[in-house]
Write an enzyme that holds these catalytic residues in place. Sequence first.
Site, PDB file in Angstrom:
ATOM      1  N   GLY A   1       0.815  -1.216   0.000  1.00 55.04           N
ATOM      2  CA  GLY A   1       0.000   0.000   0.000  1.00 55.04           C
ATOM      3  C   GLY A   1       0.844   1.258   0.000  1.00 55.04           C
ATOM      4  O   GLY A   1       0.532   2.229  -0.701  1.00 55.04           O
ATOM      5  N   CYS A   2       1.917   1.253   0.757  1.00 56.63           N
ATOM      6  CA  CYS A   2       2.790   2.427   0.842  1.00 56.63           C
ATOM      7  C   CYS A   2       3.525   2.656  -0.472  1.00 56.63           C
ATOM      8  O   CYS A   2       3.707   3.799  -0.898  1.00 56.63           O
ATOM      9  CB  CYS A   2       3.771   2.267   2.003  1.00 56.63           C
ATOM     10  SG  CYS A   2       2.919   2.136   3.599  1.00 56.63           S
ATOM     11  N   THR A   3       3.924   1.572  -1.124  1.00 52.89           N
ATOM     12  CA  THR A   3       4.584   1.689  -2.425  1.00 52.89           C
ATOM     13  C   THR A   3       3.617   2.276  -3.442  1.00 52.89           C
ATOM     14  O   THR A   3       3.963   3.201  -4.182  1.00 52.89           O
ATOM     15  CB  THR A   3       5.106   0.322  -2.891  1.00 52.89           C
ATOM     16  OG1 THR A   3       6.061  -0.153  -1.935  1.00 52.89           O
ATOM     17  CG2 THR A   3       5.745   0.407  -4.260  1.00 52.89           C
TER      18      THR A   3
END
Length: 153
Positions: A43-45
């Site tokens: 998700g952060c990527t």
Amino acid sequence: MLDAPDTAPDFTLPCDDGTHVTLSALRPAPVVLFFYPRDDTSGCTREATDFTALADDFAALGVKVFGISKDSLASHEKFAAKHGLTVPLLSDADGTVCEDYGTWREKKMYGKAFWGIERSTFLIDGSGQIARAWRKVKVPDHAAAVLAAARAL
């Protein structure tokens, strides 16, 4: 909990490019701060690559965009290099800024409680006021929604 039209808490944090960023020194430019849990997770990527993809659009509006997590600068550098990120990443290693913005929260996963960064984004206007806050962000289309809000400033 911070929300519009609160004054954005000032800070100085180290950046993955070797500089330090002080929020108040960026005025009168509007600023986007996206707080994310951890480098190199799915998700952060996706969130960081979405903001990177729109970096030129934000820059055309004069908006500065920064990602913030508690990861180290070394972790940020690897993350940025691996995924071709151009959005500057700030390291809040001691969590002070996360606490000031109310993003350091108790979370639950698989029935277990733990503390971590709640994915949140703040759009700060040129006078240092929070123009918009997004909490518990869902990544798909989020960066585009932030860009639309920035266009409305």
